[in-house]
Design a protein around this motif. Structure first.
Motif, PDB file in Angstrom:
ATOM      1  N   THR A 140       0.769  -1.123   0.184  1.00  0.00           N
ATOM      2  CA  THR A 140      -0.172  -0.177  -0.015  1.00  0.00           C
ATOM      3  C   THR A 140       0.807   1.258  -0.026  1.00  0.00           C
ATOM      4  N   LEU A 141       1.895   1.289   0.800  1.00  0.00           N
ATOM      5  CA  LEU A 141       2.766   2.405   0.741  1.00  0.00           C
ATOM      6  C   LEU A 141       3.544   2.636  -0.449  1.00  0.00           C
ATOM      7  N   ILE A 142       3.893   1.512  -1.269  1.00  0.00           N
ATOM      8  CA  ILE A 142       4.419   1.443  -2.338  1.00  0.00           C
ATOM      9  C   ILE A 142       3.531   2.207  -3.626  1.00  0.00           C
ATOM     10  N   TYR A 143       2.349   1.649  -3.479  1.00  0.00           N
ATOM     11  CA  TYR A 143       1.243   1.994  -4.485  1.00  0.00           C
ATOM     12  C   TYR A 143       1.130   3.402  -4.288  1.00  0.00           C
ATOM     13  N   THR A 144       0.834   3.936  -2.998  1.00  0.00           N
ATOM     14  CA  THR A 144       0.492   5.229  -2.936  1.00  0.00           C
ATOM     15  C   THR A 144       1.522   6.348  -3.039  1.00  0.00           C
ATOM     16  N   GLY A 145       2.920   5.844  -2.965  1.00  0.00           N
ATOM     17  CA  GLY A 145       4.298   6.597  -3.062  1.00  0.00           C
ATOM     18  C   GLY A 145       3.967   6.702  -4.586  1.00  0.00           C
ATOM     19  N   CYS A 146       3.840   5.698  -5.496  1.00  0.00           N
ATOM     20  CA  CYS A 146       3.689   6.101  -6.867  1.00  0.00           C
ATOM     21  C   CYS A 146       2.558   7.124  -7.354  1.00  0.00           C
ATOM     22  N   LEU A 147       1.599   6.845  -6.853  1.00  0.00           N
ATOM     23  CA  LEU A 147       0.658   7.739  -7.042  1.00  0.00           C
ATOM     24  C   LEU A 147       0.848   9.315  -6.658  1.00  0.00           C
ATOM     25  N   TYR A 148       1.557   9.665  -5.707  1.00  0.00           N
ATOM     26  CA  TYR A 148       2.297  10.917  -5.260  1.00  0.00           C
ATOM     27  C   TYR A 148       2.808  11.431  -6.030  1.00  0.00           C
ATOM     28  N   THR A 149       4.040  10.445  -6.510  1.00  0.00           N
ATOM     29  CA  THR A 149       5.127  10.907  -7.388  1.00  0.00           C
ATOM     30  C   THR A 149       4.360  11.283  -8.680  1.00  0.00           C
ATOM     31  N   ILE A 150       3.323  10.803  -8.982  1.00  0.00           N
ATOM     32  CA  ILE A 150       2.641  11.168 -10.600  1.00  0.00           C
ATOM     33  C   ILE A 150       1.949  12.292 -10.272  1.00  0.00           C
ATOM     34  N   HIS A 264       3.873  10.842   2.881  1.00  0.00           N
ATOM     35  CA  HIS A 264       4.769  10.844   1.676  1.00  0.00           C
ATOM     36  C   HIS A 264       5.060  12.055   1.612  1.00  0.00           C
ATOM     37  N   ASN A 265       4.864  13.189   2.292  1.00  0.00           N
ATOM     38  CA  ASN A 265       5.610  14.658   2.128  1.00  0.00           C
ATOM     39  C   ASN A 265       6.727  14.542   2.766  1.00  0.00           C
ATOM     40  N   ILE A 266       7.077  13.557   3.908  1.00  0.00           N
ATOM     41  CA  ILE A 266       8.190  13.521   4.552  1.00  0.00           C
ATOM     42  C   ILE A 266       9.606  13.438   3.631  1.00  0.00           C
ATOM     43  N   TRP A 267       9.255  12.654   2.450  1.00  0.00           N
ATOM     44  CA  TRP A 267      10.221  12.372   1.606  1.00  0.00           C
ATOM     45  C   TRP A 267      10.093  13.045   0.048  1.00  0.00           C
ATOM     46  N   GLY A 268       8.865  13.537  -0.115  1.00  0.00           N
ATOM     47  CA  GLY A 268       8.309  14.083  -1.427  1.00  0.00           C
ATOM     48  C   GLY A 268       8.666  15.364  -1.417  1.00  0.00           C
ATOM     49  N   ALA A 269       8.404  16.097  -0.162  1.00  0.00           N
ATOM     50  CA  ALA A 269       8.523  17.502  -0.355  1.00  0.00           C
ATOM     51  C   ALA A 269       9.860  18.182  -0.642  1.00  0.00           C
ATOM     52  N   PRO A 270      11.064  17.615   0.213  1.00  0.00           N
ATOM     53  CA  PRO A 270      12.257  18.017  -0.181  1.00  0.00           C
ATOM     54  C   PRO A 270      12.614  17.896  -1.627  1.00  0.00           C
TER      55      PRO A 270
END
Length: 285
Positions: A140-150, A264-270
């Motif tokens: 679930t975390l990998i799937y939502t991480g891909c959606l967040y990146t897109i 996901h903002n923890i790693w995506g925001a920077p």
């Protein structure tokens, strides 16, 4: 008869004032009665007849859910349309809600006890509550991480495409020879529209999936806290106040659920902040 005569004498002594008053009262009462009759006929006055039962009978039964929903329903969330329509007509009842077996508190409490026992056996010195709560959530975390990146990447496509369109228009205004054609500009506009659609779909799916994960973790912890309170000895109950226990189950656990919305903002925001500064630097240069 004497009273009637006395009343008539008093009214005649007022020189016709009573007639004026009677006329005023009758004019004020008659329209109100007419308006009330019209409202009662339309069924909008309290105590009047209810609307036609044919409209209410359509939504009398509980909402029927399709489990599992189809792919199109999962993407566009159309499977909740009957619930919204029923809630617009009448008050929703617990029977109208969809039962999700994976969020059943009894099942979640059993799985948490199993995962916590495994975590304590693997790490007896320092067991982690986070690992015990997130067992089986890696996919679930990998799937939502891909959606967040897109979703975040499509946000950057808007400024890039707008920049290409503006440069093409400036090139045509300057009379350049190698300017993009009209077809290219239409493609840019189409991609710009599709980027917004994809961004909204991915963001909605990511929020929905993370919300379900947060609810699952919250239910696990609430069941664990409740069971722990039931097993406390009288001495342990004296050490823990009722307010502290209520705060743990009502406020702290709910705040933990809210964390999953921004996980996901923890790693995506920077990363995206650096990308934004890079784009700004390229535009300025």
């Amino acid at each position: 008869r004497r009273q009637e005569a006395t009343t008539r004498a008093r009214m005649s002594a007022k020189e016709g004032k009573s007639e004026v008053a009677t006329a005023d009262v009758s004019l004020a009462i008659v329209p109100v009665e007419k308006d009330t009759a019209m409202k009662a006929a339309a069924g909008i006055v309290s105590g009047a007849a209810e609307p036609a039962p044919i409209v209410a009978a359509r939504y009398r039964d509980p909402v029927k859910w399709r489990i599992p929903p189809s792919c199109g329903q999962q993407v566009f969330f159309t499977h909740v349309t009957p619930l919204i329509s029923t809630g617009h007509i009448r008050r929703l009842e617990p029977e109208d809600l969809c039962h999700l077996p994976e969020l059943d508190s009894k099942d979640l409490a059993f799985k948490f006890d199993r995962d916590w026992a495994e975590e304590r056996s693997k790490h007896p010195e320092k067991p982690s509550l986070v690992r015990a709560c997130l067992v089986g959530s890696r996919g679930t975390l990998i799937y939502t991480g891909c959606l967040y990146t897109i979703a975040q990447a499509t946000l950057f496509s808007g400024p890039v495409l707008l920049r290409l369109i503006v440069e093409a228009l400036e090139c045509r205004a300057a009379g350049g020879a190698s300017c993009p054609t009209n077809q290219d500009l239409y493609y840019y506009a189409l991609f710009l529209t599709l980027a917004g659609v994809v961004q909204n779909l991915c963001q909605a799916q990511q929020d929905y999936t993370m919300q379900r994960l947060g609810v699952r973790v919250r239910n696990r912890l609430m069941c664990a806290l409740y069971r722990k309170v039931l097993k406390l000895s009288p001495l342990g109950l004296q050490e823990e106040t009722t307010g502290k226990i209520v705060t743990l189950m009502s406020n702290d656990v709910n705040k933990l659920q809210d964390v999953f919305q921004l996980l996901h903002n923890i790693w995506g925001a920077p990363i995206f902040i650096i990308a934004a500064f890079a784009m700004l630097y390229d535009v300025i240069q």
